[in-house]
Design an enzyme around this catalytic site. Sequence first.
Site, mmCIF file in Angstrom:
data_model
loop_
_atom_site.group_PDB
_atom_site.id
_atom_site.type_symbol
_atom_site.label_atom_id
_atom_site.label_comp_id
_atom_site.label_asym_id
_atom_site.label_seq_id
_atom_site.Cartn_x
_atom_site.Cartn_y
_atom_site.Cartn_z
ATOM 1 N N HIS A 48 -1.849 12.185 -30.656
ATOM 2 C CA HIS A 48 -2.694 11.818 -31.935
ATOM 3 C C HIS A 48 -3.814 13.041 -31.901
ATOM 4 C CE1 HIS A 48 -0.948 8.117 -32.320
ATOM 5 N NE2 HIS A 48 -1.119 7.722 -31.037
ATOM 6 N N ARG A 81 -30.534 17.787 -5.135
ATOM 7 C CA ARG A 81 -30.960 17.057 -6.320
ATOM 8 C C ARG A 81 -30.811 17.905 -7.477
ATOM 9 N NH1 ARG A 81 -34.135 12.368 -4.934
ATOM 10 N NH2 ARG A 81 -35.067 12.339 -7.179
ATOM 11 N N GLU A 132 -11.932 11.215 -14.947
ATOM 12 C CA GLU A 132 -12.687 11.732 -13.566
ATOM 13 C C GLU A 132 -12.263 12.960 -13.002
ATOM 14 O OE1 GLU A 132 -15.386 10.739 -12.344
ATOM 15 O OE2 GLU A 132 -15.216 11.466 -10.077
ATOM 16 N N ASN A 159 -42.748 13.907 -10.808
ATOM 17 C CA ASN A 159 -41.279 13.769 -11.093
ATOM 18 C C ASN A 159 -41.256 12.707 -12.358
ATOM 19 O OD1 ASN A 159 -38.623 13.647 -11.613
ATOM 20 N ND2 ASN A 159 -38.313 12.406 -9.469
ATOM 21 N N GLY A 160 -40.545 13.218 -13.515
ATOM 22 C CA GLY A 160 -40.537 12.154 -14.668
ATOM 23 C C GLY A 160 -41.052 12.770 -15.884
ATOM 24 N N CYS A 197 -36.365 16.678 -10.047
ATOM 25 C CA CYS A 197 -37.428 17.136 -9.255
ATOM 26 C C CYS A 197 -37.398 16.217 -8.066
ATOM 27 C CB CYS A 197 -38.649 16.767 -10.146
ATOM 28 S SG CYS A 197 -38.836 17.634 -11.895
ATOM 29 N N GLU A 219 -17.653 20.128 -13.839
ATOM 30 C CA GLU A 219 -18.718 20.321 -13.059
ATOM 31 C C GLU A 219 -18.798 21.434 -11.889
ATOM 32 O OE1 GLU A 219 -18.719 15.780 -11.551
ATOM 33 O OE2 GLU A 219 -20.974 16.205 -11.945
ATOM 34 N N LYS A 278 -28.487 15.640 -8.885
ATOM 35 C CA LYS A 278 -27.745 14.685 -8.238
ATOM 36 C C LYS A 278 -28.377 13.259 -8.788
ATOM 37 C CE LYS A 278 -25.202 12.850 -5.256
ATOM 38 N NZ LYS A 278 -23.969 12.823 -5.596
ATOM 39 N N TRP A 321 -37.102 20.548 -11.797
ATOM 40 C CA TRP A 321 -35.816 20.546 -12.602
ATOM 41 C C TRP A 321 -36.246 20.461 -14.187
ATOM 42 C CZ3 TRP A 321 -33.037 17.545 -16.347
ATOM 43 C CH2 TRP A 321 -31.701 17.838 -16.693
ATOM 44 N N LYS A 323 -14.850 16.221 -12.832
ATOM 45 C CA LYS A 323 -15.149 16.778 -11.521
ATOM 46 C C LYS A 323 -14.736 18.394 -11.742
ATOM 47 C CE LYS A 323 -16.756 14.736 -9.727
ATOM 48 N NZ LYS A 323 -17.105 13.460 -9.672
HETATM 49 O O1 M6R Z 1 -26.134 8.048 -9.491
HETATM 50 P P1 M6R Z 1 -25.320 7.508 -10.427
HETATM 51 O O2 M6R Z 1 -24.118 6.935 -9.961
HETATM 52 O O3 M6R Z 1 -26.121 6.442 -11.441
HETATM 53 O O4 M6R Z 1 -25.183 8.793 -11.625
HETATM 54 C C1 M6R Z 1 -24.408 8.683 -12.669
HETATM 55 C C2 M6R Z 1 -24.003 10.114 -12.957
HETATM 56 O O5 M6R Z 1 -25.102 11.137 -13.116
HETATM 57 C C3 M6R Z 1 -23.154 10.822 -12.019
HETATM 58 O O6 M6R Z 1 -21.728 9.922 -11.617
HETATM 59 C C4 M6R Z 1 -22.502 12.487 -12.246
HETATM 60 O O7 M6R Z 1 -21.751 12.138 -13.426
HETATM 61 C C5 M6R Z 1 -22.072 12.978 -11.476
HETATM 62 N N1 M6R Z 1 -22.688 14.457 -11.561
HETATM 63 C C6 M6R Z 1 -20.769 12.882 -11.222
HETATM 64 O O8 M6R Z 1 -19.875 13.668 -10.239
#
Ligand code: M6R
Length: 611
Positions: free
Chosen positions: A507, A27, A484, A99-100, A2, A491, A606, A73, A488
């Site tokens: 394995h 966000r 990673e 937000n929360g 949010c 996502e 975000k 959100w 990526k």
């Molecule tokens: O703000 P942060 O680094 O604590 O966020 C952690 C994860 O939410 C963040 O890295 C998320 O995995 C991203 N979408 C990765 O691209």
Amino acid sequence: MCGIVGYIGHRNAYPVVIKGLKRLEYRGYDSAGVALLNGGLKVHKKKGKVADLEEATLGKNLDGNVGIGHTRWATHGEPSDRNSHPHVSNNGELAMIHNGIIENYASIKQELINNGYQFHSDTDTEVLLNFIEDIKINNQCTLEEALRIALRRIVGAYCILLIDQNDPETIIAARKGSPLVIGIGKGEHFLASDASPIIEYTKEVVYVNDYEIAIVKADELILKNLGNEKQTPFITKLDMELAHIEKGGYDHFMLKEIFEQPQTIYDCLRGRLLPEHDEIVMRGIDNHIDSFLKASRIVMVGCGTSWHAALIAEYIFEELCRIPVEVEYASEFRYRNPVINEGDVIIAISQSGETADTLVALESAKEKGAFIFGVVNAVGSSIARLSHAGAYTHAGPEIGVASTKAFTGQLAALTMMALKIGYKKGTLNQERYTQLVRELYAVPEKVKEILTDTSHIKKIAEKYASASDFLFLGRGYNFPVALEGALKLKEISYIHAEGYPAAEMKHGPIALVEETLPVVFVATHDSYYEKIVSNVQEIKARKGKVIAVATEGDQQISHMADDVMFVPACDEIIAPLLSVIPLQLLSYYAGVAKELDVDKPRNLAKSVTVE
Ligand code: M6R
């Protein structure tokens, strides 16, 4: 997650709030709404984008110098007009955005229903709002007092903005566990979840602390704690320009942020890594060097990409500092009652500095006496403030949901830390230290080289964008880079991808290998090279398609792989800073090839500010 925006002052609030909501779109959200005080309370809300809300308000009276706005959100209740914020209290006088999560909302809701209250949404926010109204009426007290009483009863996290049609000169705000920044203008105040909606109006901001209530008027800001004691607002100057949060000619923020990396890595090293003196200056480490030298173990916590940075740092710290390192998912660390001894060093890694899982993990570790060191990008964020000491990554605002430049900033900061601690501790000799300091200093130029021509990576991405699955494999320092790369790709392109240590393939995952499966090997020249070459052969023998990230000039890999993305030669400790770049581009171009919203992938936020 949010986004919250508020305005009070001499301008028309609606355009300020709408523009602010657009700045917070990155966000992630599913609906939007505004409430304005304009001779009464006017509320407009809509499922969908901020642009849909704008369309729905065309031709309506949107005057008023006080406004609050929200991008939601969904947590409690599906995305819909009725669940969107702002919510209005039963007597129609109060409007609130939140937000929360209010964890004990169900029992409070039951209490209110017994008192005759009706609910028009499925949200916990509407419950909190009516709870405040109920307290105000029953106690015949001010809104501020009612809010204070309510906040003492609720369990959970919140950043709220509250307006009352009977007091058109005030916005009341409060926070616990969810960020709130207040911008100080001339005869006006701006409120937001982060500084991006505020930056074009003022650089003077106050970060509200947990358990604080802000009473905000056009020309006055009063901060109080939940005990009604006044707190002195601490004004911070934002070190951020509007250009940092705009696309600057790139098609997407993600692409802009990938291309910013030579500069952002340099910014992270600047003033700290001094190769001409063979020195690393990091105040956070210098001031607490004993905590690191005496540490019997280091625990690194983070989520998502930040967790991957921690995994790489584990390898580097153990190699250079000979301190045992454990890497933990923040969410698991918190809830499995971990053993934390006084003197343990916890390194928290977070781009946003607001990730709820990481924040809660740190709070409990801090209570148990651990020393908390934050590696954070967002200046003034909750994790930065909760930490005893830390190192900012200086990557600048990261708007694309997928973390790219923040990741390399984390790696640069963590590598410097390990070099400094290892050298001080004597586990890293002068010669190797000097060599690594120089290698690290050369990284921005090498990243620039990778980015000089990315057209071949684009072609590879387009060639494989229709695949349904990918495997990413790496060894040693490059194993977390494989994780990673897989994250990526998932996502940004919604292609299912798994990352594994290359040796683990035998394995289990090797059962997946067939002609249609692209397997990405992160296979730069390092001490694991011969082993990974064997793994490449194993995939080729089963007709899998091999895409390799390899060191420039590597003929052997070039001959074996179907496609290669080269990076300049470097020491293996530094390699992740380079080998991740082609993987960021691969997922970006795959997402673009599939015509997806790469900056705002579905379902993602975000800044994940709920646990
Ligand atoms: O703000 P942060 O680094 O604590 O966020 C952690 C994860 O939410 C963040 O890295 C998320 O995995 C991203 N979408 C990765 O691209």
